[in-house]
Enzyme design. Structure first.
Site: not given
Ligand code: DNO
Length: 356
Positions: A207, A245, A272, A317-318, A331
């Protein structure tokens, strides 16, 4: 492409598997053994148990986010080889349970960082946001107090109380670790796990750093295209890939996201995908997934995935907090479900246009 949602595991998520099961097109979740400390061994039985719970709901355990890396591995000190050994055994147990994607990060001390976990937007929704001026004023060793207040009582991934209680120690551990050393330690780790990943066909997805630049004087090594290409070349094998991401890489407006997808073609087992709105230099907030709500062209991003033959897992994602939902910031169910449908809609349109 497989559409998934992140799920924190039994007892750790406000969203249920039954709810996720009802989001059309979402076939799996990425999950973790949330109570495991970095460095700890995951047994096959524990993994099997998690998998069974998920499968009983009609979903798949599509991958792991994350198996976290112990600080001794990142700093290349202390009991690193012992922890790597545990990591290898954990990967072996995951492989035996037919899991083929593992996400991890190599960020020192903190996982992702935001300064506001519930910034209120014009429409009343709340979002995660980042402001560099605030970060510059924060004494990182007392950061835990502000984060606990900001996170509405939820424990943020990577910001577990046990870790925050040890901040001084952690900072001391990284005091003499340069970005180059951190990178070398990452390569050492990847070479050590290569055989087990290849034996079980496990694709590792690092990530990126979030935000994608150094903060609190700590080194950061996964910030953009050059860094990613350097890592993919340093251990040039398919198992060594990235978690693309959009939120993290996109936090730096100088990163061209589609260029990164192209540069990492074939080495992206996990993505993501989300939007961000850059308000002014040093300030961004996590917008809805829709292109027009933020600074990124989501159609172009999905099209680049499609055109480069992306065959990994995607998750929205978020999400924003909407419709009165109470959940871990980023989340909740509702906005991530909207995000998944939007991304699936883009994908269907791109696919049909390509085949027409
Ligand atoms: C945040 C996530 C990160 C991710 C870690 C992977 O929402 O994308 O916390 O899970 O960095 O290890």
């Amino acid at each position: 492409m497989e559409m998934t949602l992140r799920w924190y595991g039994p007892g750790h998520d406000t969203v249920t598997l039954q709810q996720i099961r009802q989001i059309p097109g979402v076939t799996g979740v990425v999950s973790t053994l949330y109570d495991k400390m970095p460095g700890e061994l995951w047994t096959q039985e524990e993994i099997h148990e998690l998998k069974s719970v998920i499968e009983a709901s009609g979903l798949k355990l599509s991958g792991i986010e994350s198996v976290n890396i112990h600080d001794d591995i990142k700093t290349g000190s202390g009991r690193r080889d012992e922890y790597i050994d545990n990591y290898i055994k954990t990967l072996e147990n995951l492989g035996k349970e037919d899991i083929h994607m593992v996400c991890y990060n190599f960020m020192p001390v903190f996982d992702w960082t935001r300064t506001d976990l519930a910034r209120v937007r014009e429409d009343g929704s709340t979002v995660l946001a980042y402001n560099q001026e605030i970060v510059d004023k924060i004494d990182p060793e007392n950061f835990s107090d502000s984060i606990e207040k900001m996170s509405n009582g939820f424990v943020m991934p990577g910001w577990e109380p046990e870790r925050l209680a040890k901040l001084k120690e952690l900072f001391a551990l990284y005091k003499d670790v340069s970005a180059d050393q951190l990178f070398d330690n990452l390569v050492y780790f990847l070479k050590a796990i290569q055989p087990v990943c290849e034996k079980y066909d496990i694709r590792m997805g690092i990530h990126p750093d979030d935000p994608a630049w150094p903060i609190f004087g700590l080194p950061r090594i996964m910030t953009g295209k050059d860094a990613i290409v350097k890592l993919l070349k340093a251990v040039d094998a398919p198992f060594n890939g990235i978690t693309f991401c959009a939120g993290s890489l996109g936090s730096n407006p100088n990163n061209d996201l589609c260029e990164i997808i192209e540069a990492a073609k074939g080495r992206i087992p996990f993505a993501h995908v989300r939007n961000l709105r850059h308000n002014f230099p040093g300030d961004f907030e996590e917008a809805a997934h829709l292109s027009s709500d933020g600074s990124h062209d989501m159609y172009k991003m999905m099209k680049t995935f499609y055109d480069t033959g992306f065959d990994g897992l995607i998750r929205p994602d978020h999400g924003r907090m909407i419709w009165g939902e109470q959940a871990m910031p980023g989340y909740g169910l509702y906005d991530r479900a909207l995000g998944a449908e939007y991304l699936l809609g883009l994908w269907e349109a791109i696919d049909k246009a390509a085949k027409a």
